[in-house]
Design a protein around this motif. Structure first.
Motif, short mmCIF file in Angstrom:
data_model
loop_
_atom_site.label_atom_id
_atom_site.label_comp_id
_atom_site.label_asym_id
_atom_site.label_seq_id
_atom_site.Cartn_x
_atom_site.Cartn_y
_atom_site.Cartn_z
N LEU A 133 -9.12 -54.29 88.86
CA LEU A 133 -9.07 -52.94 88.30
C LEU A 133 -10.26 -52.68 87.38
CD1 LEU A 133 -5.25 -52.72 87.53
CD2 LEU A 133 -6.50 -51.35 89.21
N ARG A 134 -10.68 -53.68 86.62
CA ARG A 134 -11.85 -53.51 85.77
C ARG A 134 -13.10 -53.29 86.61
NH1 ARG A 134 -9.15 -57.36 82.60
NH2 ARG A 134 -10.16 -59.11 83.67
N ARG A 135 -13.24 -54.02 87.68
CA ARG A 135 -14.45 -53.94 88.50
C ARG A 135 -14.46 -52.69 89.38
NH1 ARG A 135 -17.37 -58.69 91.21
NH2 ARG A 135 -18.90 -57.04 90.88
N ASP A 136 -13.33 -52.37 89.98
CA ASP A 136 -13.29 -51.29 90.97
C ASP A 136 -12.98 -49.92 90.37
OD1 ASP A 136 -13.96 -52.92 93.07
OD2 ASP A 136 -11.91 -53.19 93.79
N GLU A 137 -12.17 -49.86 89.32
CA GLU A 137 -11.67 -48.58 88.83
C GLU A 137 -12.03 -48.30 87.37
OE1 GLU A 137 -10.58 -46.73 91.00
OE2 GLU A 137 -9.44 -47.80 92.51
N ASN A 138 -12.73 -49.23 86.72
CA ASN A 138 -13.04 -49.07 85.30
C ASN A 138 -11.76 -48.90 84.48
OD1 ASN A 138 -14.85 -49.00 83.13
ND2 ASN A 138 -14.94 -46.76 83.14
N VAL A 139 -10.71 -49.56 84.92
CA VAL A 139 -9.43 -49.57 84.20
C VAL A 139 -9.30 -50.92 83.52
CG1 VAL A 139 -6.91 -49.55 84.46
CG2 VAL A 139 -8.31 -47.94 85.76
N ASP A 140 -9.35 -50.93 82.21
CA ASP A 140 -9.35 -52.18 81.44
C ASP A 140 -7.99 -52.37 80.78
OD1 ASP A 140 -10.03 -54.48 80.15
OD2 ASP A 140 -11.53 -53.58 78.82
N ARG A 191 -5.00 -33.41 79.69
CA ARG A 191 -4.71 -32.63 78.48
C ARG A 191 -3.34 -31.98 78.58
NH1 ARG A 191 -10.29 -31.23 79.08
NH2 ARG A 191 -9.78 -29.20 79.98
N VAL A 192 -3.02 -31.44 79.77
CA VAL A 192 -1.70 -30.83 79.97
C VAL A 192 -0.59 -31.86 79.76
CG1 VAL A 192 -0.16 -29.88 81.73
CG2 VAL A 192 -2.47 -28.95 81.46
N SER A 201 -8.38 -44.28 84.52
CA SER A 201 -9.62 -44.65 83.84
C SER A 201 -10.06 -43.60 82.83
CB SER A 201 -10.73 -44.88 84.87
OG SER A 201 -11.14 -43.67 85.47
N LEU A 202 -9.62 -42.35 83.01
CA LEU A 202 -9.97 -41.26 82.10
C LEU A 202 -8.95 -41.09 80.96
CD1 LEU A 202 -10.92 -38.56 84.78
CD2 LEU A 202 -12.53 -39.89 83.38
N ASP A 203 -7.82 -41.75 81.07
CA ASP A 203 -6.70 -41.54 80.15
C ASP A 203 -6.99 -42.17 78.79
OD1 ASP A 203 -4.18 -40.97 79.12
OD2 ASP A 203 -3.28 -42.78 80.00
N THR A 204 -6.95 -41.37 77.74
CA THR A 204 -7.14 -41.89 76.38
C THR A 204 -5.89 -41.73 75.52
OG1 THR A 204 -8.01 -39.74 75.63
CG2 THR A 204 -9.61 -41.38 76.43
N THR A 205 -4.84 -41.15 76.09
CA THR A 205 -3.62 -40.90 75.30
C THR A 205 -2.41 -41.68 75.81
OG1 THR A 205 -3.20 -38.94 76.70
CG2 THR A 205 -4.37 -38.59 74.63
N GLY A 206 -2.60 -42.50 76.81
CA GLY A 206 -1.49 -43.33 77.29
C GLY A 206 -0.47 -42.59 78.10
N ASN A 207 -0.90 -41.56 78.84
CA ASN A 207 0.05 -40.76 79.62
C ASN A 207 0.09 -41.12 81.10
OD1 ASN A 207 -0.71 -38.75 77.21
ND2 ASN A 207 1.29 -38.18 78.02
N VAL A 208 -0.72 -42.08 81.54
CA VAL A 208 -0.80 -42.38 82.97
C VAL A 208 -0.21 -43.75 83.28
CG1 VAL A 208 -2.32 -42.67 84.97
CG2 VAL A 208 -2.87 -40.96 83.23
N ILE A 209 0.70 -43.78 84.24
CA ILE A 209 1.15 -45.02 84.86
C ILE A 209 0.52 -45.05 86.25
CG2 ILE A 209 3.13 -46.26 85.80
CD1 ILE A 209 4.78 -45.18 83.52
N TYR A 210 -0.16 -46.14 86.54
CA TYR A 210 -0.97 -46.24 87.77
C TYR A 210 -0.20 -47.06 88.80
CZ TYR A 210 -5.39 -46.78 90.38
OH TYR A 210 -6.39 -46.74 91.32
N LEU A 211 -0.04 -46.50 89.99
CA LEU A 211 0.70 -47.15 91.06
C LEU A 211 -0.26 -47.46 92.20
CD1 LEU A 211 3.72 -44.67 91.06
CD2 LEU A 211 3.51 -46.80 89.77
N GLY A 212 -0.39 -48.71 92.56
CA GLY A 212 -1.34 -49.11 93.59
C GLY A 212 -0.70 -49.96 94.66
N ALA A 245 1.15 -50.33 83.60
CA ALA A 245 1.76 -49.58 82.50
C ALA A 245 1.45 -50.31 81.21
CB ALA A 245 3.27 -49.43 82.71
N ASP A 246 0.37 -49.90 80.53
CA ASP A 246 -0.05 -50.57 79.31
C ASP A 246 0.47 -49.89 78.06
OD1 ASP A 246 -1.65 -48.39 79.97
OD2 ASP A 246 -3.41 -49.17 78.94
N GLN A 247 1.32 -48.88 78.22
CA GLN A 247 1.91 -48.23 77.06
C GLN A 247 2.74 -49.25 76.25
OE1 GLN A 247 2.10 -47.16 80.19
NE2 GLN A 247 0.98 -45.23 80.22
N THR A 248 2.76 -49.09 74.95
CA THR A 248 3.48 -50.02 74.08
C THR A 248 4.92 -49.55 73.86
OG1 THR A 248 1.44 -50.65 72.93
CG2 THR A 248 3.52 -51.13 71.82
N VAL A 249 5.85 -50.48 74.02
CA VAL A 249 7.26 -50.19 73.78
C VAL A 249 7.73 -51.01 72.57
CG1 VAL A 249 9.60 -50.26 74.72
CG2 VAL A 249 7.65 -49.75 76.23
#
Length: 432
Positions: free
Chosen positions: A95-102, A210-211, A240-251, A268-272
């Protein structure tokens, strides 16, 4: 109690709309001579049994080279493994290499394909009867189908020529809230959507994020086709664009590796925060649901996929370029053949038009008659060509006069013959 009626079954089982994929596959088996545009299967001409076994061996050797004891390797391959999977580090690296998702490995869950990822995400996020899932329409049936089995209501948001419109999402969320409902999440495939092939533009992606933040929505981003963009046309994922923790990525590795592995992933890197103050990644919390669905994902399937990742230096974007070019050739062949049989300048005469995606596996053909399952079966039986009724993918009753064409697993020569057969079927079908 020897027999049951539909009233004795869960509504999700009794619902005829839940049966679309089975009906399509059974039609294909019923008419084996028909050229099939009804499938979304990836190209299978490069599948090699030797690669399957060598990929498992490659991953085992990788573990040995990494200093993992032989006993632990044996246990990983033969025993029950960690619920969230043991190739999370490999996927996080990809994900880091292909999608810039760290994200850390702890934010990754290895699932039994996309479908389990969908079920797990929905089960974790939706907590009460007033929670509603927003979904682009038309859409891949897997997500609304998963919601149906969990008794989660779905509100469609009709897509435009450029996919899901953020302003329409905001309006739908506010309308639901005015009725006392809680819009909890929105689902979409932003890259080459199934079934329509649309791509959400970059600025619309930023606006959707933003929405989501403004409306308190989670975004369930499904991305099976993003790696197959044309050179220079790649788009950043919402994740990769998410800065507010609103995206769960399904692959899923169904399209980039092979579907038989049935390996997908949820990011899902959101903190619980738990009552005792401990904090864990959402993916780890969701493992409680996964453990009740499948206990764990197949060890051998994980090893086969991880071997491919290791072999390709943890990047599938570069490894799939040749495959992407093959899909582009097939898409271009479909578009060219459609234009030959139905010249756009003679639309008033034939009443046929289509969209022109830049990639993916599908496009939509609009006709001037009802293109339902009965019409598709007649097409497969009498003209030896099958397709998928678009009405199967609409959540709001649309798509009655349109068909989805899937071209990913048809050679160019078969595409040319298939479009010729389809043209005869369309021309012979009375306009209504």
């Amino acid at each position: 109690m020897g027999s049951l009626t539909h009233e004795d079954l869960h509504a999700g089982i009794a619902d005829p709309g839940m049966d679309s994929m089975r009906l399509l596959s059974e039609t294909a088996m019923k008419f084996p001579e028909a050229l099939s545009f009804s499938s979304g299967a990836p190209y299978d001409g490069n599948h090699d049994l030797a690669v399957l076994s060598s990929s498992v061996e490659r991953y085992i050797q990788h573990l040995r080279d990494s200093g993992v004891p032989e006993g632990r390797i044996t246990r990983l391959m033969f025993q029950y493994g960690p619920v969230n999977g043991f190739i999370r580090e490999e996927i996080a690296h990809m994900l880091r290499r292909d999608e810039n998702v760290d994200v850390p490995p702890e934010a990754v869950m290895v699932t039994h394909g996309f479908q389990e990822a969908a079920l797990v995400a929905l089960r974790g996020l939706f907590t009460g009867p007033d929670d509603v899932l927003l979904s682009v329409s038309p859409t891949y049936v897997g997500m609304p189908g998963a919601a149906r089995t969990l008794d989660i209501p779905v509100t469609p948001v009709t897509e435009g020529p450029h996919g899901l419109d953020p302003d329409s999402v905001a309006a739908a969320a506010r309308q639901l809230r005015a009725r006392g409902k809680r819009p909890r999440a929105v689902y979409l495939i932003p890259d080459f959507s199934n079934p329509s092939g649309t791509v959400v533009p970059l600025e619309a992606r930023r606006r959707l994020l933003r929405v989501a933040a403004e409306e308190g929505l989670m975004i369930l981003e499904d991305n099976p086709y993003g790696l197959f963009a044309r050179d220079g046309e790649e788009m950043p994922t919402l994740k990769s664009l998410d800065t507010t923790g609103n995206v769960i990525y399904l692959g899923s590795f169904a399209k980039t590796a092979f579907p038989g592995a049935r390996v997908g992933y949820l990011v899902a890197d959101q903190t619980v925060s738990s009552p005792d103050g401990a904090q864990r990644a959402l993916a780890e919390e969701l493992s409680k649901a996964k453990s009740m669905y499948t206990v764990g994902t197949s060890s051998l399937s994980q090893a086969a996929v991880a071997g491919l990742l290791v072999d390709n230096d943890h990047t599938l974007r570069s490894a799939t370029r040749e495959l992407a070019h093959l899909y582009h050739e097939r898409l271009d062949t479909v578009l060219r053949c459609l234009a030959e049989h139905f010249p756009p300048e003679r639309y008033a005469e034939h009443g046929v038009r289509w969209n022109e995606p830049r990639g993916g596996f599908f496009l939509v053909v609009e006709v001037d008659f009802v293109a339902d399952l009965a019409a598709m079966e007649r097409s497969a039986r009498d003209y030896r060509v099958s397709w998928a009724p678009m009405s199967m993918f609409h959540l709001d009753g649309g798509g009655r006069r349109a068909m989805r064409l899937g071209f990913s697993n048809l050679a160019p020569a078969d595409i040319r013959e298939g479009i010729s057969r389809l043209a005869r079927f369309i021309s012979d079908t009375p306009r209504d």
